[in-house]
Scaffold this motif. Structure first.
Motif, PDB file in Angstrom:
ATOM      1  N   SER A 198       0.602  -1.584  -0.016  1.00  0.00           N
ATOM      2  CA  SER A 198      -0.208  -0.164   0.122  1.00  0.00           C
ATOM      3  C   SER A 198       1.218   1.285  -0.030  1.00  0.00           C
ATOM      4  O   SER A 198       0.435   2.217  -0.726  1.00  0.00           O
ATOM      5  N   LYS A 199       2.034   0.995   0.192  1.00  0.00           N
ATOM      6  CA  LYS A 199       2.698   1.801   0.708  1.00  0.00           C
ATOM      7  C   LYS A 199       3.368   2.707  -0.594  1.00  0.00           C
ATOM      8  O   LYS A 199       3.829   4.085  -0.456  1.00  0.00           O
ATOM      9  N   TYR A 200       3.755   1.999  -1.749  1.00  0.00           N
ATOM     10  CA  TYR A 200       4.110   2.455  -2.957  1.00  0.00           C
ATOM     11  C   TYR A 200       2.855   2.564  -3.753  1.00  0.00           C
ATOM     12  O   TYR A 200       3.299   3.507  -4.953  1.00  0.00           O
ATOM     13  N   SER A 201       2.028   3.052  -3.712  1.00  0.00           N
ATOM     14  CA  SER A 201       0.718   3.376  -4.877  1.00  0.00           C
ATOM     15  C   SER A 201       0.626   5.079  -4.346  1.00  0.00           C
ATOM     16  O   SER A 201      -0.032   5.474  -5.327  1.00  0.00           O
ATOM     17  N   ASP A 202       1.069   5.753  -3.494  1.00  0.00           N
ATOM     18  CA  ASP A 202       1.045   7.435  -3.392  1.00  0.00           C
ATOM     19  C   ASP A 202       2.087   7.220  -3.468  1.00  0.00           C
ATOM     20  O   ASP A 202       2.526   8.867  -2.574  1.00  0.00           O
ATOM     21  N   LYS A 203       3.605   7.200  -3.673  1.00  0.00           N
ATOM     22  CA  LYS A 203       5.293   7.264  -3.467  1.00  0.00           C
ATOM     23  C   LYS A 203       5.585   7.489  -4.847  1.00  0.00           C
ATOM     24  O   LYS A 203       5.557   6.622  -5.813  1.00  0.00           O
ATOM     25  N   SER A 209      13.033   4.439  -0.011  1.00  0.00           N
ATOM     26  CA  SER A 209      14.326   3.498  -0.010  1.00  0.00           C
ATOM     27  C   SER A 209      15.327   3.296  -0.821  1.00  0.00           C
ATOM     28  O   SER A 209      14.348   2.994  -1.154  1.00  0.00           O
ATOM     29  N   TYR A 210      16.313   2.909  -0.627  1.00  0.00           N
ATOM     30  CA  TYR A 210      16.385   1.700  -1.875  1.00  0.00           C
ATOM     31  C   TYR A 210      16.169   0.411  -1.781  1.00  0.00           C
ATOM     32  O   TYR A 210      15.998   0.251  -3.097  1.00  0.00           O
ATOM     33  N   GLU A 211      15.996   0.011  -0.392  1.00  0.00           N
ATOM     34  CA  GLU A 211      15.081  -1.194   0.118  1.00  0.00           C
ATOM     35  C   GLU A 211      13.803  -2.067  -1.147  1.00  0.00           C
ATOM     36  O   GLU A 211      12.784  -2.082  -1.167  1.00  0.00           O
ATOM     37  N   GLU A 212      13.123  -0.167  -0.534  1.00  0.00           N
ATOM     38  CA  GLU A 212      11.791  -0.021  -0.703  1.00  0.00           C
ATOM     39  C   GLU A 212      11.662   0.135  -2.151  1.00  0.00           C
ATOM     40  O   GLU A 212      11.337  -0.863  -3.009  1.00  0.00           O
ATOM     41  N   ILE A 213      12.439   0.898  -2.887  1.00  0.00           N
ATOM     42  CA  ILE A 213      12.463   0.780  -4.473  1.00  0.00           C
ATOM     43  C   ILE A 213      12.591  -0.855  -5.472  1.00  0.00           C
ATOM     44  O   ILE A 213      12.123  -0.811  -6.080  1.00  0.00           O
ATOM     45  N   SER A 216       9.659  -1.629  -4.410  1.00  0.00           N
ATOM     46  CA  SER A 216       8.153  -1.342  -5.383  1.00  0.00           C
ATOM     47  C   SER A 216       8.135  -1.631  -6.880  1.00  0.00           C
ATOM     48  O   SER A 216       7.048  -1.874  -7.263  1.00  0.00           O
ATOM     49  N   SER A 217       9.777  -2.605  -6.963  1.00  0.00           N
ATOM     50  CA  SER A 217       9.275  -2.811  -8.671  1.00  0.00           C
ATOM     51  C   SER A 217       8.902  -4.370  -8.335  1.00  0.00           C
ATOM     52  O   SER A 217       7.607  -4.557  -9.816  1.00  0.00           O
ATOM     53  N   SER A 218       8.107  -4.595  -7.798  1.00  0.00           N
ATOM     54  CA  SER A 218       7.145  -5.980  -8.412  1.00  0.00           C
ATOM     55  C   SER A 218       5.409  -5.176  -7.858  1.00  0.00           C
ATOM     56  O   SER A 218       4.597  -5.539  -9.114  1.00  0.00           O
ATOM     57  N   TYR A 219       5.604  -4.149  -7.274  1.00  0.00           N
ATOM     58  CA  TYR A 219       3.860  -3.297  -7.641  1.00  0.00           C
ATOM     59  C   TYR A 219       3.231  -2.845  -8.654  1.00  0.00           C
ATOM     60  O   TYR A 219       2.304  -3.212  -9.280  1.00  0.00           O
ATOM     61  N   TYR A 220       5.339  -2.327  -9.712  1.00  0.00           N
ATOM     62  CA  TYR A 220       4.443  -2.120 -10.730  1.00  0.00           C
ATOM     63  C   TYR A 220       4.907  -2.708 -11.620  1.00  0.00           C
ATOM     64  O   TYR A 220       3.870  -2.782 -12.329  1.00  0.00           O
ATOM     65  N   VAL A 221       5.266  -3.954 -11.791  1.00  0.00           N
ATOM     66  CA  VAL A 221       5.780  -4.921 -12.582  1.00  0.00           C
ATOM     67  C   VAL A 221       3.888  -5.405 -12.486  1.00  0.00           C
ATOM     68  O   VAL A 221       2.928  -5.636 -13.354  1.00  0.00           O
ATOM     69  N   ILE A 222       3.237  -5.681 -11.480  1.00  0.00           N
ATOM     70  CA  ILE A 222       1.383  -5.798 -11.350  1.00  0.00           C
ATOM     71  C   ILE A 222       0.766  -5.156 -12.239  1.00  0.00           C
ATOM     72  O   ILE A 222      -0.566  -5.707 -13.180  1.00  0.00           O
TER      73      ILE A 222
END
Length: 645
Positions: A198-203, A209-213, A216-222
């Motif tokens: 959920s934290k990647y939908s509005d950021k 951070s580097y780890e979050e990036i 987040s790749s999975s979020y954008y792929v999906i």
């Protein structure tokens, strides 16, 4: 291994937790068979307590009631059938608590535990009671339900139904409805990956951070793997939907993503019926605006007219000021103000009666459809009428040319007359002193003034028959705004009065010759009185006592021209005068002859001579014989000679 109850680590092989005493999963506490006295009541239910785990050595124990030794339960030897034994309670104090600590006093000495032991009876044969059957079946059913739930959970955890992540909303007004299909990508990505997305939908990536990036790749792929196909009713689209329209959505997830996460995906096929769209209202934008025309036919102007208005339509307030007719302002419910531009579309060259001009706006109907307002009258055609006819001014009317010189080598100059002409509101003036200009001034506004430059296009090496143009480069509509059209911007003049070298005496007017003779007579008299001897005869020393006859006048007129056409001389006009003279030395009065010679005599088409004012003719002294004079000076050259009678 860790205790499921308190979380403490359990020693391998232990049956109980050393921290809280709870039984280890899969281990059962050893049972102690207390001796039952005959007086014990078999039908009395004994409270079922969880098995008491052995207490850790280091923990203090409350005093325990004496307990019989707890030998291990030996297998029973075959015996004769005995009556069923009453259930044996676990060897734990009555009322003992599962927590570590002292036991209540009343639980230490149960009354029936102190009864004297009854003599042993023979064991009765084991029989399965109805109660035992019910308990067994209930346990089997419970275990089956638990296993089924686990299997269903495991099965559902690998299934994704895209319908669960879709929400559809409609809004707007009848005929201008909008539909929005929203997908909860954060929840979908979280359910697929098992992580909170959920934290990647509005950021943005700048906030991660580097780890979050990396996560987040999975979020954008999906999110990019989800495809939404939309089918609108025929002839419709988002923004012009009506109640009752059905919009079909087909939502799919790319199979490669499903395979990568080992999930089964159920695609979503949704047919959504549009409902609850509000009713629209109409607003005629140009209802209170019209056009007025001014000026002259062919050069007219158009102007927006109106008195202004204020009007509320739906949630919008419209207003227009009579001082600013090219804008219609509107304000929404939040107080935000915008405007619609109003303008006239017409040809740039000027308008004439019968032309059509169009009032237009830059309003976008889709913008107002969101407010439930249908714009009408976005354009309005108006036919031009009422323009006055222009008046004309002849620019070259007061201009002419003046030529001089010889045919083939003539020159021309522009001339102007003094004039003042009023056309419409414009006053035009010309001046002989400034022959290259027409000045104009608006009689209603003296600041509106200017000039028109006039010139000739050919002013040298002219011959009779040539054409010289008087013209101006000022356009005809230069003064159209004042109701004046300029005409005759070019005037052609044919050259006809350039002089020619006289070839015949008949080309010269007699009056012209008489003027020349008169001038010669005056000159000859003056010469004789001033210097008689050289003029009349060398033997005469003075003109005193000399008699100059009154017959001084014209004798002959002769025109000669060279036979050789290459000669630089064109012609010579000879004016011969005669006079009777008498003095003391003469036996009798004598007639003397004098000539005045004019070279390259030019005459125009009207017979007028063109002789410069400062020209001095060649003059002779007196001859007593006309023939001798002609022979010596006139007829001795190869000339064409024409002699008057």
């Amino acid at each position: 291994m860790f205790c499921e109850k308190c979380g403490r680590k359990i020693t391998d092989g232990a049956s109980f937790c050393e921290g809280c005493g709870a039984a280890v999963a899969g281990k059962s506490a050893p049972q102690v068979q207390p001796q039952v006295q005959p007086q014990a009541q078999p039908d009395r239910p004994i409270p079922k307590m969880p098995p008491q785990a052995p207490q850790p050595p280091q923990a203090p124990q409350a005093p325990q009631a004496p307990q019989a030794p707890q030998p291990p339960q030996a297998p029973q030897a075959p015996q004769a059938p005995q009556a069923p034994q009453p259930p044996q309670a676990p060897q734990v104090p009555f009322g003992a608590q599962p927590q570590f600590g002292a036991q209540p006093p009343y639980a230490q000495q149960p009354p029936y535990a102190q009864a004297p032991m009854a003599p042993k009876k023979e064991k009765k044969p084991f029989r399965i009671t109805k109660k035992m059957v019910i308990i067994g079946l209930s346990s089997i059913v419970a275990i089956a339900l638990i296993v089924t739930g686990i299997l269903v959970f495991l099965a559902l955890s690998n299934n994704i139904d895209l319908n669960d992540y879709v929400s559809i909303k409609t809004e707007g007004y009848e005929g201008y409805g909008n539909i929005d299909c929203e997908i909860d990508y954060a929840k979908l990505a979280s359910d697929i990956t098992g992580k909170d997305m959920s934290k990647y939908s509005d950021k943005s990536s700048m906030d991660l951070s580097y780890e979050e990036i990396k996560d987040s790749s999975s979020y954008y792929v999906i999110m990019s793997a989800v495809k939404v196909d939309t089918v609108y009713p025929e002839g419709k689209d988002d923004g012009n939907l009506s109640n009752g329209d059905v919009v079909k959505y087909t939502i799919t997830l790319d199979h490669s993503v499903a395979a990568a996460y080992e999930i089964d995906v159920k695609n979503a096929v949704i047919e959504h019926k549009v409902e609850k769209l509000g009713a629209s209202q109409s607003f005629n934008v140009l209802e209170s605006i019209f056009v007025s025309f001014d000026g002259y036919n062919g050069f007219g102007t158009a102007k927006l007219m109106g008195t202004g208005f204020e009007k509320t339509v739906g949630s919008l307030k419209f207003r227009q000021s009579g001082d600013e007719l090219d804008r219609i302002y509107y304000t929404d419910a939040d107080g935000e103000e915008n405007s619609i531009r109003v303008y006239i579309d017409m040809k740039s060259e000027g308008i004439s009666n019968g032309d059509t001009v169009t009032i237009k706006t830059n309003a976008d109907p889709e913008v107002f459809a969101n407010y439930g307002i249908i714009l009408e009258g976005l354009t309005k055609d108006v036919t031009v009428s009422g323009l006055k006819d222009s008046e004309v001014f002849d620019v070259t009317m007061y201009f002419d040319i003046e030529t001089e010189g010889i045919d083939g080598n003539g020159t021309a100059n522009i001339t102007a007359k003094n004039s003042e002409t009023v056309v419409g509101s414009i006053i035009f003036t010309t001046s002989a002193e400034e022959p290259n200009y027409v000045y104009y001034e608006d009689s209603s506004n003296s600041y509106n003034r200017g000039s028109i430059y006039v010139y000739i296009d050919n002013d040298s090496d002219l011959s009779n028959g040539d054409t010289v143009s008087i013209k101006t480069d000022t356009p005809a509509d230069e003064l159209s705004e004042y109701g004046v059209t300029l005409t005759n911007l070019t005037k052609e003049v044919t050259v006809s009065d350039l002089g020619t070298y006289a070839k015949k005496l008949s080309e010269i007017r007699e009056s012209e010759l008489n003027e020349l003779y008169a001038a010669c007579k005056i000159d000859l008299k003056n010469r004789m009185y001033e210097d008689w001897g050289p003029v009349v005869h060398d033997s005469w020393d003075s003109y005193e006592d000399q008699d100059i006859g009154n017959d001084l006048g014209a004798y002959k007129t002769i025109l000669t021209s060279p036979k050789n056409t290459t000669s630089p001389d064109k012609n010579t006009l000879w004016l011969v005068l005669s006079v009777t003279l008498d003095d003391n030395s003469m036996d009798e009065p004598t007639v003397y002859y004098f000539y005045y010679a004019y070279k390259d005599v030019v005459v125009d088409s009207f017979g007028f001579l063109s002789i410069p004012e400062d020209y001095t003719p060649e003059k002779s002294h007196g001859f007593t014989s006309y023939d001798d004079m002609c022979k010596e000076y006139i007829k001795s050259f190869n000339l064409n000679v024409e002699e008057s009678k």
